[in-house]
Structure formats: C-alpha cells, structure tokens
Design an enzyme around this catalytic site. Structure first.
Site, PDB file in Angstrom:
ATOM      1  N   LYS A   1     -12.205   8.628 -39.476  1.00 43.15           N
ATOM      2  CA  LYS A   1     -11.104   9.003 -38.588  1.00 43.15           C
ATOM      3  C   LYS A   1     -10.475  10.302 -39.071  1.00 43.15           C
ATOM      4  O   LYS A   1     -10.155  10.441 -40.256  1.00 43.15           O
ATOM      5  CB  LYS A   1     -10.023   7.920 -38.652  1.00 43.15           C
TER       6      LYS A   1
HETATM    7  C1  E4P Z   1      -5.567   2.780 -34.319  1.00 41.80           C
HETATM    8  O1  E4P Z   1      -6.597   3.392 -34.296  1.00 41.80           O
HETATM    9  C2  E4P Z   1      -4.253   3.437 -34.513  1.00 41.80           C
HETATM   10  O2  E4P Z   1      -4.224   4.105 -35.731  1.00 41.80           O
HETATM   11  C3  E4P Z   1      -3.161   2.407 -34.455  1.00 41.80           C
HETATM   12  O3  E4P Z   1      -3.354   1.612 -33.297  1.00 41.80           O
HETATM   13  C4  E4P Z   1      -1.790   3.061 -34.450  1.00 41.80           C
HETATM   14  O4  E4P Z   1      -0.834   2.077 -34.250  1.00 41.80           O
HETATM   15  P1  E4P Z   1       0.721   2.424 -34.243  1.00 41.80           P
HETATM   16  O5  E4P Z   1       0.986   3.419 -33.175  1.00 41.80           O
HETATM   17  O6  E4P Z   1       1.380   1.102 -34.003  1.00 41.80           O
HETATM   18  O7  E4P Z   1       1.049   2.991 -35.612  1.00 41.80           O
END
Ligand code: E4P
Length: 226
Positions: free
Chosen positions: A89
């Site tokens: 990522k």
């Molecule tokens: C997933 O890939 C994201 O990093 C995650 O859903 C972010 O979640 P948040 O917006 O609750 O921090």
C-alpha cells in the site's frame, strides 16, 4: 464483487475466514498500532507474515511507513518479498502533497511486477490517475469522503465508469466503512471490493427478527420433544 477484512487482528481474520466470506485482508499503520503491533518494521513483518500464511492465497495489503521516494521503493520491495500474496500500500501523495508516489507505484508495477494498492484517496480523479499509473488496487476512503460532505456513491460510480470505459485493470476498494449500509451501497455503486471492519460484518449477519424467528424455532422444537 467481494469483501475484504479491514483488520490485522488474528482472531478476527480466523473467524471470518472460517465463515468463507472474506476474499482478502487490508491493514494500515493505524490499524496495526490499534491492534497492538509494535516494534517498528520488525513487528509489522511478523504480523503481516502471520496473516499472509493464514489467508494464503488471498491477498493481504501492507502499507509502507515512509514517504521518502527511495525509502518507499526499498520498503515496497522488502514487504513484497515476505510472501507471494502480499501487496504494497502506498498513499497517492505525501502529507504535504509531495508527488513522488505515483512514479514509485508505476515503477513497482511495471519494473518489479509488484502489486500496489494506492490508498488515502478521496476522489474519483485521484483513483483514476492511480489506475493509469498501473495500480492493481485503488482504495477510495469512502467513509472519509462522506464525512467531508461529498457523496462517496457518486465518486465510486464515476470511477467505475472511467475504469471500464478505458479498459483499466485496477480494482476499486471502497474503504473506511462507517455503517453496515455502506457495504452493499458501495458494491452496488461499482466498487469491486469493500474492505470491512469486523463489527460491520457482524451487523450484516445479525437481524433482530431473525433472532426472534430462531428463538421461536428452538422453543417449538423443545415443546415438540417433550
Ligand atoms: C483500508 O484500506 C483503509 O486504510 C481503512 O479502511 C481506513 O479506515 P479509516 O478511515 O477508518 O481510518
């Protein structure tokens, strides 16, 4: 259309994998910290490898922890070497809008054959550019989009059309679930995947009227067995 689990908690991953309903796992540094993963990259590596083994061959996303260009490349190559089902990522840009990230994504996908999940995106236009750069996954943090007063459903719909019309291979991951409602809403809007926090999967399964109905069956079965 599928559901990923947005968690690094081993018990949760085991639980939903056993149900056969998840098709991948996503993590980020905040999720890992919240779930007690400390010890820097060493700690992250141990947990991600554990998850990758547990869900193999399903994909697992692990985020780089730097925004330095060479640092992102080095970390991505390292992370991708931990297991064949791990993807890396990378945020669309840095905390000050630094623009090195898409070139890193492009290099990883085209020169190193590493699957990248471009994240922290809030709009169709950001995701479209990440898709053009070659990202395997484009993550739109749809709950955050809604929080800012924009319509995540419209962004996802626009994005899916752009990807399909331009024959781009990227898969849309709708993330940042905030309500049970989000999951089917975002899939219906065109997301290939919604990554879901564990509590919302439970919310999809359990229905008050189902509870009442099951109780009725059990009560009547008990009566019938006397
Ligand atoms: C997933 O890939 C994201 O990093 C995650 O859903 C972010 O979640 P948040 O917006 O609750 O921090």
């Amino acid at each position: 259309m599928s559901i990923f689990l947005d968690s690094s908690k081993i018990d949760d991953i085991k639980k939903y994998k056993a149900m056969g309903i998840i098709r991948g796992v996503t993590t980020n540094p905040t999720i890992l910290l919240k779930e007690g993963v400390v010890g820097g990259m060493k700690g992250v590596k141990a947990r991600i490898i554990e998850i990758a083994k547990l869900v193999d061959p399903l994909p697992v996303s692990c985020e780089v922890t730097t925004n330095d260009k060479q640092g992102m490349l080095d970390q991505a190559l390292d992370i991708a070497s931990w297991a064949k089902n791990i993807n890396v990522k990378i945020t669309i840009h840095g905390p000050q809008g630094e623009l090195d990230n898409l070139s890193v994504v492009h290099e990883l996908e085209t020169k190193h054959n590493i699957r990248v999940n471009v994240t922290a995106m809030m709009s169709a236009q950001q995701c479209y550019l990440a898709a053009l750069a070659g990202a395997t996954y484009v993550s739109i943090l749809s709950g955050r989009v809604n929080n800012m007063g924009y319509d995540s459903v419209e962004e996802i719909r626009t994005l899916r059309k752009l990807l399909d019309d331009n024959h781009l291979k990227s898969q849309i991951i709708a993330a940042s679930t905030r309500e049970v409602l989000n999951i089917l809403q975002w899939l219906k809007a065109g997301a290939h995947i919604v990554t879901v926090m564990p509590q919302f999967i439970d919310g999809m399964i359990v229905h008050p009227y189902t509870k009442e109905t099951v109780q009725m069956f059990l009560n009547d079965a008990a009566k019938a067995s006397t």
